[in-house]
Design an enzyme around this catalytic site. Structure first.
Site, PDB file in Angstrom:
ATOM      1  N   ASP A  47     -30.271  51.799  87.887  1.00 41.88           N
ATOM      2  CA  ASP A  47     -30.790  50.712  87.039  1.00 41.88           C
ATOM      3  C   ASP A  47     -29.744  50.264  86.026  1.00 41.88           C
ATOM      4  O   ASP A  47     -29.075  51.084  85.380  1.00 41.88           O
ATOM      5  CB  ASP A  47     -32.041  51.214  86.321  1.00 41.88           C
ATOM      6  N   ASP A  48     -29.625  48.945  85.839  1.00 46.41           N
ATOM      7  CA  ASP A  48     -28.692  48.400  84.850  1.00 46.41           C
ATOM      8  C   ASP A  48     -28.938  48.973  83.456  1.00 46.41           C
ATOM      9  O   ASP A  48     -27.996  49.210  82.691  1.00 46.41           O
ATOM     10  CB  ASP A  48     -28.816  46.874  84.786  1.00 46.41           C
ATOM     11  N   TYR A 440     -21.175  45.196  95.530  1.00 48.76           N
ATOM     12  CA  TYR A 440     -20.049  44.726  94.737  1.00 48.76           C
ATOM     13  C   TYR A 440     -18.725  45.271  95.278  1.00 48.76           C
ATOM     14  O   TYR A 440     -18.664  46.371  95.830  1.00 48.76           O
ATOM     15  CB  TYR A 440     -20.195  45.180  93.282  1.00 48.76           C
ATOM     16  N   GLU A 469     -18.851  49.089  96.752  1.00 49.29           N
ATOM     17  CA  GLU A 469     -20.085  49.868  96.798  1.00 49.29           C
ATOM     18  C   GLU A 469     -20.596  49.929  98.231  1.00 49.29           C
ATOM     19  O   GLU A 469     -20.574  48.926  98.948  1.00 49.29           O
ATOM     20  CB  GLU A 469     -21.147  49.223  95.906  1.00 49.29           C
TER      21      GLU A 469
END
Length: 516
Positions: A47-48, A440, A469
């Site tokens: 999670d960011d 990414y 990723e």
């Protein structure tokens, strides 16, 4: 999907059993020290809001392998009470100073909360290193100094992520984006925003930084930049940005990133739902093939047209070069594009001279001539004059781009190639370099050492490093590192006439004779 060949892969960061996850890769190569710097966010989960620190692995490149140091945290890249995100490294080749830019976001405040409420909680920060990432300075917060009152018009902002660039002028550029507040109370919503990409820049080696203008029209988010040299001596700054419109957005700047022209959609570069970060890297076009062609066949000094060159080739039985000329003739006429080596300049409709291909400063007479057709051993070659009007010539910049290749989800990371990025239709690809969940990525340009000694030495090999990723079930299980050459990219591009997403047949560009 193209070739089944995949480059070798080294896992640099991997999700831990306790849930700690590594996301948002950033890669920088410092040729002078043969050093690779691989950055990532360390998060307590994927999670960011659970981002924590920035971590680094340093690698030393030795001829045919990279020796990686253990992972360590960039401990000074923090603000108290904030989480560090979006690593964006940039190296000043003039001073040897390495900057690691990042944003520091207060607490666990999410980006979506900032966008909805219009309450910015992000800060613009950097740390520096003068020893290629071994040691780092204390953090510098540039928010008030650089963004100033503009911060009141931004719901939030972020950097890159991924590498920044330095121009020939010395200007340092850090790609960024903001959610610009259009209206604070609109139709019952607290805030309405539009995402806009832009760049921070410095003209004094990082002592002072300034804010560039936003891309004016299309929504654009995470982005990267390339300085593009064009054959006629012009230079433009190219921006490639994430978008929620189904395709990538690109925009040009003619003043080194202060003002961007209106953006355009790149329909050959399909976005995933809601978009995904992608990377672009520029590199000089491989003119070596034509340099070798003209030097090896001992072209007469007064040679002044393409037919005479063809006759010289025939007399010297250089059938290999005849075949290559045929291929490039096909490419220029059938695809109505530019000869990627720079020998043929489609923008002016002329073929460059032998001396221009070899980057000579000598001036040649202008001898314009209409198109002709030359027969060589049954091979018909469309030709034009070898000479053109005296105009400045420079090695053009090609651009490589990496991104998940599916329009449905973040899977199958691939690379695309453009010999003329100003033209949104010039992209060819993809070559899928990882098959499976992926997201990414960040690219770096490298030159692998040449073989041989002295006059017998071959030119350096154009190569790229990619940090991305990937995983088996989720794209966020690992961050992997791969190196591959331009030759591999060209050989692995899809076969002729793939069907595009719109059902139209597109022909693959022919790259067969580019030097590896």
């Amino acid at each position: 999907m193209g070739s089944h060949h995949f480059p070798a892969r080294t896992v640099l960061f991997e999700r831990e059993r306790n849930g700690v996850t590594y996301r948002v890769p950033a890669l920088l190569y410092i040729p002078r020290w043969a050093t690779l710097l691989a950055f990532a966010e360390e998060r307590l989960s994927a999670d960011d809001a659970h981002a924590n620190l920035l971590v680094l692995r340093r690698g030393i490149f030795y001829h045919n392998y990279v020796e990686w140091e253990d992972m360590r945290a960039v401990e000074t890249a923090v603000l108290p009470g904030h989480r560090s995100m979006n690593p964006c490294p940039i190296y000043d080749e003039f001073t040897g100073q390495l900057f690691l830019f990042f944003i520091a976001v207060f607490g666990k405040t999410t980006e979506s909360y900032q966008i909805i409420t219009g309450r910015n909680m992000a800060r613009l920060c950097y740390v520096t290193s003068s020893d290629q990432g071994r040691n780092w300075s204390n953090v510098t917060d540039l928010t008030l100094q650089v963004i100033g009152e503009s911060i009141k018009e931004w719901a939030t902002f972020a950097l890159g992520p991924g590498h920044g660039i330095q121009l020939k002028s010395g200007r340092l550029l850090v790609p960024a984006y903001t959610y610009y507040i259009d209206c604070r109370e609109c139709f019952g919503k607290l805030c309405r925003t539009t995402s806009r990409a832009f760049a921070f820049h410095s003209d004094d080696h990082g002592q002072k930084w300034k804010l560039g203008e936003l891309i004016p029209n299309l929504p654009s988010v995470e982005c990267q930049l390339v300085s593009v040299d064009e054959e006629d001596g012009n230079n433009v700054l190219y921006c490639n940005a994430r978008s929620s419109l189904g395709f990538r957005v690109q925009a040009m700047s003619s003043d080194e990133g202060i003002v961007f022209q209106p953006g355009q959609l790149v329909e050959k570069l399909v976005e995933t739902p809601n978009g995904c970060h992608g990377s672009v890297i520029g590199f000089p076009a491989p003119l070596g093939f034509y340099t070798r062609l003209y030097t090896k066949i001992n072209v007469p000094r007064d040679l002044n047209n393409y037919k005479e060159l063809a006759n010289v080739l025939k007399k010297q039985k250089k059938m290999y070069y005849i075949e290559q000329l045929k291929k490039y003739s096909d490419y220029s006429h059938q695809h109505q594009s530019r000869i990627d080596s720079g020998l043929y300049n489609k923008h002016r409709g002329e073929i460059l001279s032998r001396k221009e291909v070899c980057n000579s400063s000598d001036q040649l007479p202008s001898t314009p001539e209409s198109s002709t057709s030359v027969m060589l051993d049954g091979i018909q070659i469309q030709t034009k004059s070898l000479y053109r009007t005296n105009q400045q010539f420079q090695t053009p910049t090609w651009v490589l781009y990496s991104h998940p290749t599916s329009a449905l989800s973040r899977v199958n990371l691939g690379v695309y190639l453009s010999p003329y990025p100003r033209d949104a239709d010039s992209w060819t690809g993809p070559w899928v370099i990882y098959e499976g969940p992926s997201a990414y990525s960040d690219l770096a340009y490298m030159e692998l050492p040449s073989k041989g000694i002295g006059a017998d030495a071959s030119p350096p090999v154009i190569a790229f490093a990619c940090l991305y990723e990937n995983g088996l079930v989720s794209p966020y299980e690992q961050i992997s590192f791969s190196i591959f050459t331009l030759y591999e990219v060209i050989q692995s591009l899809p076969p002729n006439q793939p069907v595009s997403h719109q059902g139209q047949k597109k022909q693959k560009m022919k790259w067969d004779c580019v030097a590896s």
